[in-house]
Write a protein that holds these residues in place. Structure first.
Motif, PDB file in Angstrom:
ATOM      1  N   TYR A  10       0.855  -1.186   0.000  1.00 31.44           N
ATOM      2  CA  TYR A  10       0.000   0.000   0.000  1.00 31.44           C
ATOM      3  C   TYR A  10       0.893   1.239   0.000  1.00 31.44           C
ATOM      4  O   TYR A  10       2.024   1.180   0.473  1.00 31.44           O
ATOM      5  N   ILE A  11       0.364   2.333  -0.560  1.00 35.12           N
ATOM      6  CA  ILE A  11       1.145   3.570  -0.608  1.00 35.12           C
ATOM      7  C   ILE A  11       0.327   4.695   0.005  1.00 35.12           C
ATOM      8  O   ILE A  11      -0.742   5.038  -0.502  1.00 35.12           O
ATOM      9  N   LEU A  12       0.819   5.219   1.110  1.00 29.27           N
ATOM     10  CA  LEU A  12       0.209   6.373   1.768  1.00 29.27           C
ATOM     11  C   LEU A  12       0.971   7.611   1.334  1.00 29.27           C
ATOM     12  O   LEU A  12       2.198   7.656   1.411  1.00 29.27           O
ATOM     13  N   THR A  13       0.247   8.610   0.827  1.00 30.17           N
ATOM     14  CA  THR A  13       0.873   9.900   0.546  1.00 30.17           C
ATOM     15  C   THR A  13       0.022  10.983   1.202  1.00 30.17           C
ATOM     16  O   THR A  13      -1.208  10.853   1.286  1.00 30.17           O
ATOM     17  N   PHE A  14       0.666  11.991   1.728  1.00 25.64           N
ATOM     18  CA  PHE A  14      -0.081  13.090   2.299  1.00 25.64           C
ATOM     19  C   PHE A  14       0.740  14.360   2.359  1.00 25.64           C
ATOM     20  O   PHE A  14       1.968  14.342   2.254  1.00 25.64           O
ATOM     21  N   THR A  15       0.029  15.452   2.504  1.00 23.62           N
ATOM     22  CA  THR A  15       0.630  16.744   2.782  1.00 23.62           C
ATOM     23  C   THR A  15      -0.169  17.369   3.914  1.00 23.62           C
ATOM     24  O   THR A  15      -1.349  17.060   4.107  1.00 23.62           O
ATOM     25  N   ALA A  16       0.494  18.219   4.656  1.00 23.79           N
ATOM     26  CA  ALA A  16      -0.173  18.845   5.800  1.00 23.79           C
ATOM     27  C   ALA A  16       0.586  20.093   6.201  1.00 23.79           C
ATOM     28  O   ALA A  16       1.740  20.278   5.804  1.00 23.79           O
ATOM     29  N   GLU A  17      -0.064  20.937   6.972  1.00 29.49           N
ATOM     30  CA  GLU A  17       0.657  22.043   7.596  1.00 29.49           C
ATOM     31  C   GLU A  17       1.662  21.409   8.557  1.00 29.49           C
ATOM     32  O   GLU A  17       1.312  20.518   9.329  1.00 29.49           O
ATOM     33  N   ASP A  18       2.908  21.817   8.471  1.00 33.09           N
ATOM     34  CA  ASP A  18       3.965  21.128   9.221  1.00 33.09           C
ATOM     35  C   ASP A  18       3.837  21.373  10.725  1.00 33.09           C
ATOM     36  O   ASP A  18       3.430  22.460  11.156  1.00 33.09           O
ATOM     37  N   ARG A  19       4.135  20.343  11.511  1.00 29.62           N
ATOM     38  CA  ARG A  19       4.133  20.446  12.979  1.00 29.62           C
ATOM     39  C   ARG A  19       4.856  19.229  13.535  1.00 29.62           C
ATOM     40  O   ARG A  19       5.078  18.242  12.839  1.00 29.62           O
ATOM     41  N   VAL A  20       5.201  19.289  14.803  1.00 28.05           N
ATOM     42  CA  VAL A  20       5.905  18.174  15.454  1.00 28.05           C
ATOM     43  C   VAL A  20       4.970  16.977  15.575  1.00 28.05           C
ATOM     44  O   VAL A  20       3.763  17.138  15.820  1.00 28.05           O
ATOM     45  N   GLY A  21       5.482  15.787  15.331  1.00 27.42           N
ATOM     46  CA  GLY A  21       4.735  14.572  15.663  1.00 27.42           C
ATOM     47  C   GLY A  21       4.027  13.911  14.496  1.00 27.42           C
ATOM     48  O   GLY A  21       3.457  12.829  14.653  1.00 27.42           O
ATOM     49  N   ILE A  22       4.071  14.529  13.293  1.00 32.85           N
ATOM     50  CA  ILE A  22       3.345  13.942  12.146  1.00 32.85           C
ATOM     51  C   ILE A  22       3.942  12.573  11.801  1.00 32.85           C
ATOM     52  O   ILE A  22       3.222  11.582  11.644  1.00 32.85           O
ATOM     53  N   VAL A  23       5.258  12.489  11.680  1.00 36.15           N
ATOM     54  CA  VAL A  23       5.898  11.220  11.311  1.00 36.15           C
ATOM     55  C   VAL A  23       5.676  10.173  12.391  1.00 36.15           C
ATOM     56  O   VAL A  23       5.303   9.018  12.109  1.00 36.15           O
ATOM     57  N   ALA A  24       5.835  10.568  13.648  1.00 40.65           N
ATOM     58  CA  ALA A  24       5.651   9.616  14.760  1.00 40.65           C
ATOM     59  C   ALA A  24       4.229   9.058  14.759  1.00 40.65           C
ATOM     60  O   ALA A  24       4.014   7.845  14.898  1.00 40.65           O
ATOM     61  N   ALA A  25       3.240   9.937  14.544  1.00 37.29           N
ATOM     62  CA  ALA A  25       1.836   9.486  14.544  1.00 37.29           C
ATOM     63  C   ALA A  25       1.591   8.531  13.376  1.00 37.29           C
ATOM     64  O   ALA A  25       0.908   7.506  13.512  1.00 37.29           O
ATOM     65  N   THR A  26       2.187   8.833  12.223  1.00 38.57           N
ATOM     66  CA  THR A  26       1.975   7.993  11.033  1.00 38.57           C
ATOM     67  C   THR A  26       2.624   6.631  11.198  1.00 38.57           C
ATOM     68  O   THR A  26       1.993   5.593  10.999  1.00 38.57           O
ATOM     69  N   THR A  27       3.894   6.632  11.600  1.00 33.89           N
ATOM     70  CA  THR A  27       4.582   5.337  11.737  1.00 33.89           C
ATOM     71  C   THR A  27       4.032   4.568  12.943  1.00 33.89           C
ATOM     72  O   THR A  27       3.974   3.333  12.919  1.00 33.89           O
ATOM     73  N   GLY A  28       3.566   5.285  13.948  1.00 30.91           N
ATOM     74  CA  GLY A  28       2.932   4.612  15.082  1.00 30.91           C
ATOM     75  C   GLY A  28       1.655   3.901  14.672  1.00 30.91           C
ATOM     76  O   GLY A  28       1.379   2.760  15.091  1.00 30.91           O
ATOM     77  N   PHE A  29       0.864   4.564  13.829  1.00 35.15           N
ATOM     78  CA  PHE A  29      -0.362   3.945  13.290  1.00 35.15           C
ATOM     79  C   PHE A  29      -0.020   2.630  12.591  1.00 35.15           C
ATOM     80  O   PHE A  29      -0.662   1.602  12.790  1.00 35.15           O
ATOM     81  N   LEU A  30       1.036   2.647  11.785  1.00 28.46           N
ATOM     82  CA  LEU A  30       1.420   1.437  11.041  1.00 28.46           C
ATOM     83  C   LEU A  30       1.958   0.363  11.983  1.00 28.46           C
ATOM     84  O   LEU A  30       1.585  -0.807  11.895  1.00 28.46           O
ATOM     85  N   ALA A  31       2.800   0.783  12.934  1.00 27.89           N
ATOM     86  CA  ALA A  31       3.399  -0.193  13.863  1.00 27.89           C
ATOM     87  C   ALA A  31       2.308  -0.886  14.679  1.00 27.89           C
ATOM     88  O   ALA A  31       2.336  -2.110  14.868  1.00 27.89           O
ATOM     89  N   ASP A  32       1.306  -0.107  15.101  1.00 22.23           N
ATOM     90  CA  ASP A  32       0.215  -0.685  15.917  1.00 22.23           C
ATOM     91  C   ASP A  32      -0.618  -1.691  15.135  1.00 22.23           C
ATOM     92  O   ASP A  32      -1.395  -2.456  15.705  1.00 22.23           O
ATOM     93  N   ARG A  33      -0.477  -1.651  13.818  1.00 19.61           N
ATOM     94  CA  ARG A  33      -1.288  -2.542  12.966  1.00 19.61           C
ATOM     95  C   ARG A  33      -0.406  -3.486  12.143  1.00 19.61           C
ATOM     96  O   ARG A  33      -0.819  -3.971  11.080  1.00 19.61           O
ATOM     97  N   ASP A  34       0.829  -3.752  12.647  1.00 20.60           N
ATOM     98  CA  ASP A  34       1.738  -4.687  11.946  1.00 20.60           C
ATOM     99  C   ASP A  34       1.981  -4.278  10.503  1.00 20.60           C
ATOM    100  O   ASP A  34       2.038  -5.108   9.597  1.00 20.60           O
ATOM    101  N   GLY A  35       2.104  -2.969  10.293  1.00 21.56           N
ATOM    102  CA  GLY A  35       2.445  -2.477   8.950  1.00 21.56           C
ATOM    103  C   GLY A  35       3.962  -2.459   8.809  1.00 21.56           C
ATOM    104  O   GLY A  35       4.654  -1.813   9.602  1.00 21.56           O
ATOM    105  N   PHE A  36       4.481  -3.142   7.792  1.00 23.73           N
ATOM    106  CA  PHE A  36       5.933  -3.260   7.572  1.00 23.73           C
ATOM    107  C   PHE A  36       6.324  -2.208   6.536  1.00 23.73           C
ATOM    108  O   PHE A  36       5.883  -2.260   5.390  1.00 23.73           O
ATOM    109  N   ILE A  37       7.123  -1.226   6.935  1.00 20.29           N
ATOM    110  CA  ILE A  37       7.470  -0.122   6.024  1.00 20.29           C
ATOM    111  C   ILE A  37       8.525  -0.581   5.023  1.00 20.29           C
ATOM    112  O   ILE A  37       9.599  -1.044   5.399  1.00 20.29           O
ATOM    113  N   LEU A  38       8.199  -0.448   3.738  1.00 21.87           N
ATOM    114  CA  LEU A  38       9.117  -0.832   2.660  1.00 21.87           C
ATOM    115  C   LEU A  38       9.950   0.364   2.214  1.00 21.87           C
ATOM    116  O   LEU A  38      11.104   0.213   1.818  1.00 21.87           O
ATOM    117  N   ASP A  39       9.349   1.565   2.228  1.00 28.42           N
ATOM    118  CA  ASP A  39      10.059   2.788   1.824  1.00 28.42           C
ATOM    119  C   ASP A  39       9.334   3.964   2.447  1.00 28.42           C
ATOM    120  O   ASP A  39       8.100   3.968   2.508  1.00 28.42           O
TER     121      ASP A  39
END
Ligand SMILES: Nc1nc2c(c(=O)[nH]1)N[C@@H](CN(C=O)c1ccc(C(=O)N[C@@H](CCC(=O)O)C(=O)O)cc1)CN2
Length: 291
Positions: A10-39
């Motif tokens: 699967y490919i997630l793409t997004f844009t947002a107003e920048d702020r602290v914690g966006i990457v952590a929240a995104t990768t945390g969502f995947l980690a909590d659901r056994d999402g294996f990051i390929l890139d």
């Protein structure tokens, strides 16, 4: 687990107003659901204050959502909190692409060869043209060809047929592979920005028709090609990819056209591949390309 498990991606793409914690929240969502990051790639545009990210991932455990719809609805809550403009695409599904062409066949020929050899992750839904010139090439590849001539008093009707064919076939992208008609704002709106063009110059130089003749008249030493998203303003859309070739005083217009064909085909093929792999995000009048 060292190597990624076999299976859909699967490919997630997004844009947002920048702020602290966006990457952590995104990768945390995947980690909590056994999402294996390929890139994973991200970019913070300090000028605009916008943040851009692309993550390719695959299921790697029982906690992964059962299907794409559930994955999207699960992520919607996180996206809402973070104010993301986002999409999650099935990375295993080729992008459905309709191609438009006029008389010049070199870019169409290159795209169809790459598609037919599996070198381009697309499905070609149809080829449309305002001339008959490329019918044989298209039908040789076993693809539908639609001859849709244009006249000054039939442009709206012709464009309605282009839009109809595009949507009927479930197309996701219209590629102008040397289609020499200016699209109206109405058609561009109906395509909702899902339209890429190849222009036979190194933009912003030599917009419009006959760029090689005008470049030759000025004795340029570099010629090029530019692939860009199509907007109502001719050859002014956000640039996706460019390339140049050196020439010198001995090059005739015909030499420039011959040299340019290869550059145009290669630039367009790269832009279509990146679009199909969901590697391009719009950043105002510009693009972010996670190659
Ligand atoms: N709305 C847009 N439409 C198109 C764009 C674009 O950027 N915005 N790019 C063109 C492709 N192109 C150059 O890359 C181009 C195409 C056509 C012309 C032009 O002057 N066409 C004449 C007719 C020419 C003919 O019939 O052979 C016209 O339309 O009056 C210039 C540049 C694709 N469309």
């Amino acid at each position: 687990m060292t190597s990624p498990p076999p299976g859909p991606s699967y490919i997630l793409t997004f844009t947002a107003e920048d702020r602290v914690g966006i990457v952590a929240a995104t990768t945390g969502f995947l980690a909590d659901r056994d999402g294996f990051i390929l890139d994973s790639q991200q970019y913070a545009d300090v000028e605009s204050g916008r943040f851009f990210m692309r993550v390719a991932f695959t299921p790697a455990g029982r906690r992964f959502p059962a299907d794409l719809a559930t994955l999207r609805s699960d992520f919607a809550a996180v996206a809402e909190q973070l104010g993301l403009e986002w999409t999650i695409a099935d990375g295993s599904a080729p992008m459905k692409v309709m191609i438009a062409v006029s008389k010049g066949s070199h870019c169409l020929n290159d795209l169809l060869h790459r598609w037919s050899t599996g070198a381009l992750p697309i499905d070609v839904t149809a080829v449309v043209s305002n001339h008959e010139t490329c019918r044989a090439l298209t039908e040789w590849h076993g693809l539908p060809f639609h001859h849709l001539p244009v006249a000054a008093d039939s442009r709206a009707e012709q464009e309605a047929r282009v839009a109809g064919l595009f949507h009927e076939a479930g197309s996701e992208l219209l590629v102008l592979a040397r289609y020499m008609q200016v699209l109206t704002p109405d058609l561009i709106a109906r395509l909702a920005g899902r339209c890429i063009n190849i222009h036979h110059s190194f933009l912003p130089s030599f917009k419009g028709a006959n760029p090689y003749h005008r470049a030759h008249a000025l004795g340029v030493k570099l010629i090029g090609a530019t692939s860009h998203y199509v907007t109502p303003d001719l050859d002014e859309g956000p640039i996706i990819e460019q390339a140049v070739e050196r020439i010198d005083h001995r090059a005739s217009v015909d030499d420039m056209i011959r040299i340019g064909r290869d550059t145009e085909a290669q630039v367009l093929a790269r832009a279509v591949a990146w679009a199909a792999e969901r590697r391009i995000l719009l950043n105002g009048r510009k693009t972010v390309v996670f190659r």
